[in-house]
Design a protein around this motif. Structure first.
Motif, short mmCIF file in Angstrom:
data_model
loop_
_atom_site.label_atom_id
_atom_site.label_comp_id
_atom_site.label_asym_id
_atom_site.label_seq_id
_atom_site.Cartn_x
_atom_site.Cartn_y
_atom_site.Cartn_z
N VAL A 160 0.85 -1.18 0.00
CA VAL A 160 0.00 0.00 0.00
C VAL A 160 0.89 1.24 0.00
N PRO A 161 0.36 2.39 -0.49
CA PRO A 161 1.20 3.59 -0.60
C PRO A 161 1.67 4.17 0.74
N ILE A 162 0.77 4.20 1.75
CA ILE A 162 1.19 4.76 3.05
C ILE A 162 1.05 3.70 4.13
N GLY A 163 2.01 3.70 5.03
CA GLY A 163 1.94 2.76 6.14
C GLY A 163 1.45 3.40 7.42
N LEU A 164 1.25 4.72 7.39
CA LEU A 164 0.73 5.39 8.58
C LEU A 164 -0.79 5.38 8.49
N ASN A 165 -1.40 4.37 9.04
CA ASN A 165 -2.85 4.23 8.89
C ASN A 165 -3.45 3.53 10.11
N ILE A 166 -4.70 3.15 9.98
CA ILE A 166 -5.41 2.56 11.12
C ILE A 166 -4.71 1.29 11.60
N LEU A 167 -4.28 0.47 10.65
CA LEU A 167 -3.63 -0.78 11.03
C LEU A 167 -2.39 -0.53 11.88
N ASN A 168 -1.57 0.42 11.42
CA ASN A 168 -0.35 0.77 12.13
C ASN A 168 -0.67 1.21 13.57
N ALA A 169 -1.61 2.16 13.68
CA ALA A 169 -1.94 2.67 15.01
C ALA A 169 -2.50 1.56 15.89
N SER A 170 -3.26 0.64 15.28
CA SER A 170 -3.85 -0.43 16.07
C SER A 170 -2.79 -1.38 16.62
N ILE A 171 -1.79 -1.68 15.78
CA ILE A 171 -0.71 -2.55 16.25
C ILE A 171 -0.01 -1.90 17.44
N ILE A 172 0.30 -0.61 17.29
CA ILE A 172 0.98 0.11 18.36
C ILE A 172 0.13 0.15 19.63
N LEU A 173 -1.15 0.49 19.44
CA LEU A 173 -2.04 0.57 20.60
C LEU A 173 -2.20 -0.79 21.28
N ALA A 174 -2.24 -1.84 20.48
CA ALA A 174 -2.36 -3.17 21.06
C ALA A 174 -1.16 -3.45 21.96
N LEU A 175 0.03 -3.15 21.44
CA LEU A 175 1.23 -3.38 22.24
C LEU A 175 1.24 -2.51 23.50
N MET A 176 0.69 -1.29 23.37
CA MET A 176 0.71 -0.39 24.52
C MET A 176 -0.29 -0.78 25.60
#
Lengths: 310, 289
Positions: A160-176
């Motif tokens: 995909v063109p951008i990696g800063l998206n909902i999936l990215n934030a969700s992975i980070i939030l999950a880890l947090m």
């Protein structure tokens, strides 16, 4: 025992009378302790008061309930077409929170089960320290990881063109939010009396059966509270989400779309909005919404945990 | 000889599978943290030097070091703990030694819980409204530290409460029986015996506030300052904010700089937390009861 209680009653009376004659310094310190005790109530009240105070002119002025909650048009800086609709922000927050919880809750509860029921005491201590370390990583570092590490990973893996998206934030939030979910979940499991486990094992249940048929129902409320506190954490997270979601106020169509959350909007725009202006007040109104949501989440979680103890 | 039936064997296999799956999941939980640490080390270590720690950022933060941000972080953390520690200990003392188990106590507990759950950006809004504007502190170290202190208060109360509760009730009874008042008991029996626990919680809170960014965003931290803060009424820079700035706002920063900044921040926090863990285990072995 009843008898004893009545016997000591006069003594207690005497003690109480003595208390009133205690030195001034002592009364002063006890007053101080009492004042300290009430400080958290005062602070919660103060938070509500000051956020209301700053957003008040907006709430009685430009605020339109329908437009505020049901319009996707967040355009506070526009010259002739100002609109304060936070629906897109709410949807963004919900998407990020839900997806992150889909990852974090199963993983977190599984870990809680493992740490509380299956591992050796020594391993448990190690894991607990590791969890504390995981919890100690500050959100801005997580945001940095989102930009530098997960962003290229998502671009490469999903093309995909951008990696800063909902999936990215969700992975980070999950880890947090995992550390919180694990530790609250583990507390819930430990609170189940050992007699439950022993009774089930005496009936020939394996530990798997003990876990799924006995502990799961018994600790249900506490585990739910753990998940809920995770949700609260994910909803309120600011810096990491600001850095990871990409900046785009829209109703996302897929997990690869960038979005904007309520918290990130405040963090991104408060600095630019002139103090006392309508935009500034609207941001405080968003803060009010966040405050109320977190209140509901926390009170519900507390209720669940308390219900378990009874 | 007892031979397990197939049914039992199946059960055992399922159990082992289950346990294996759980342990793998647990491992995967910690894997990302390990990878992140490793990766920060590799990318950040080449830049990390004494010069990097002790120089000012120059050329629009694209070169130089991070000295002012470290100084700023220390100011913020120390003042915030100075504020929140006495208040937190008092609150915990009230809850554990004075408060009856009634309605007020429940409300206080609920307030603490909510204070801990309020999003950090809402704390920032509160700090802006209350300290910066209403109390006229301006955007200053003082306002930012107070905001951090409010955020840390529930952490300190909870940990202090736990260590106060760990002091056996018989200690208090013994003290009352020799005629000590409640306050004397607190001062000479309860506080000395729970001191290690309180200290541990405090160090933990320090670690937490060192990494906080959102709460100090609008209350006292500047993107860039050409001088060190002279008093608590000045603004300051902070490590966490600096990481945010150079990784998202400034163009042309050499790639290794934000890595090194992140590494410094995380090492600072991990070492503070390690102190807390070590203190805890040290005092646990020396505990008298």
């Amino acid at each position: 025992m009843e008898m004893k209680a009545t016997e000591t009653a006069p003594l207690a009376m005497e003690w109480r009378q003595k208390k009133s004659t205690k030195p001034k310094s002592e009364r002063f310190f006890e007053g101080l302790i009492k004042a300290g005790g009430y400080s958290s109530i005062v602070l919660i009240g103060a938070i509500l008061f000051f956020i209301l105070k700053e957003s008040f002119p907006f709430l009685v002025g430009a605020f339109d309930f329908k437009n505020f909650f049901f319009s996707t048009n967040w355009n506070p800086a526009s010259v002739n077409n100002v609109s304060y609709g936070i629906l897109a922000l709410i949807v963004g927050t919900l998407c990020v929170t839900c997806l992150s919880m889909l990852i974090a809750v199963p993983l977190g509860l599984a870990t809680a089960f493992y740490i509380s029921e299956f591992c050796s005491p020594r391993l448990r201590e190690t894991y607990k320290i590791l969890i504390e370390f995981l919890a100690a990583i500050p959100s801005v570092v997580w945001g940095f990881v989102a930009i530098m590490m997960i962003n290229p990973m998502i671009i490469k893996t999903f093309n995909v063109p951008i990696g800063l998206n909902i999936l990215n934030a969700s992975i980070i939030l999950a880890l947090m939010s995992l550390p919180l979910i694990v530790s609250v979940g583990e507390d819930a499991l430990r609170a189940v009396p050992d007699t439950y486990r022993e009774a089930a094992e005496a009936l020939g249940a394996t530990r798997w059966e003990v876990a799924t048929r006995v502990l799961l129902p018994a600790a249900k409320n506490g585990l739910l509270a753990a998940a809920l506190l995770g949700v609260g954490r994910a909803l309120g997270e600011t810096m990491a989400v600001l850095m990871a979601t990409g900046h785009s106020i829209q109703i996302p169509k897929s997990f690869f779309d960038p979005a904007r959350t309520l918290t990130a909007t405040i963090a991104a725009e408060l600095g630019e909005s002139p103090k006392g202006g309508e935009h500034y007040q609207a941001l405080f109104a968003i803060g009010l919404v966040l405050f109320i949501i977190s209140l509901i989440v926390n009170v519900t979680a507390d209720h669940l945990i308390r219900g378990r103890k009874k | 000889m007892f031979k397990p039936s197939i049914h039992l064997l199946n059960k055992e296999i399922r159990e082992n599978n289950f346990k294996g799956a759980l342990s793998i999941m647990t491992f995967f939980l910690f894997l990302p943290a390990l990878i992140i640490m490793f990766w920060l080390f590799i990318k950040g270590l080449p830049v990390l030097s004494l010069d990097f720690l002790l120089q000012d950022p120059i050329r629009g933060m694209t070169a130089g070091g991070i000295f002012p941000t470290i100084v700023g972080t220390f100011w913020l953390v120390i003042i915030s703990v100075l504020v929140s520690c006495p208040l937190g200990v008092l609150a915990a003392l009230y809850l554990s030694e004075y408060a009856a188990d009634g309605r007020t106590t429940r409300i206080i507990r609920l307030a603490i819980l909510n204070l801990a759950g309020v999003p950090s950006i809402v704390h920032a809004l509160f700090g802006l409204g209350a300290f910066v504007l209403f109390l006229r502190m301006g955007t200053s170290i003082l306002a930012a530290s107070f905001t951090l202190a409010v955020m840390n208060l529930p952490v300190i109360i909870t940990s202090t409460l736990e260590s106060l509760k760990a002091v056996p009730h018989s200690f208090r009874e013994a003290s009352w029986n020799v005629g000590a008042s409640k306050l004397q008991t607190i001062r000479h029996i309860v506080l000395p015996n729970s001191f290690p626990g309180i200290l541990t919680g405090l160090v933990f809170a320090v670690g937490r506030s060192a990494g906080e960014t959102a709460a100090i965003l609008f209350t006292g931290v500047a993107f860039y300052l050409p001088f060190l803060p002279q008093s608590v009424f000045d603004q300051c820079m902070s490590l966490s904010m600096h990481l945010f700035t150079i990784s998202t706002q400034v163009v042309g920063v050499p790639e290794a700089y934000p890595y090194a900044t992140a590494l410094v921040l995380i090492l600072l926090i991990l070492s503070i937390n390690s102190i807390s863990v070590l203190l805890r285990s040290y005092f646990r072995t020396r505990r008298k009861w």
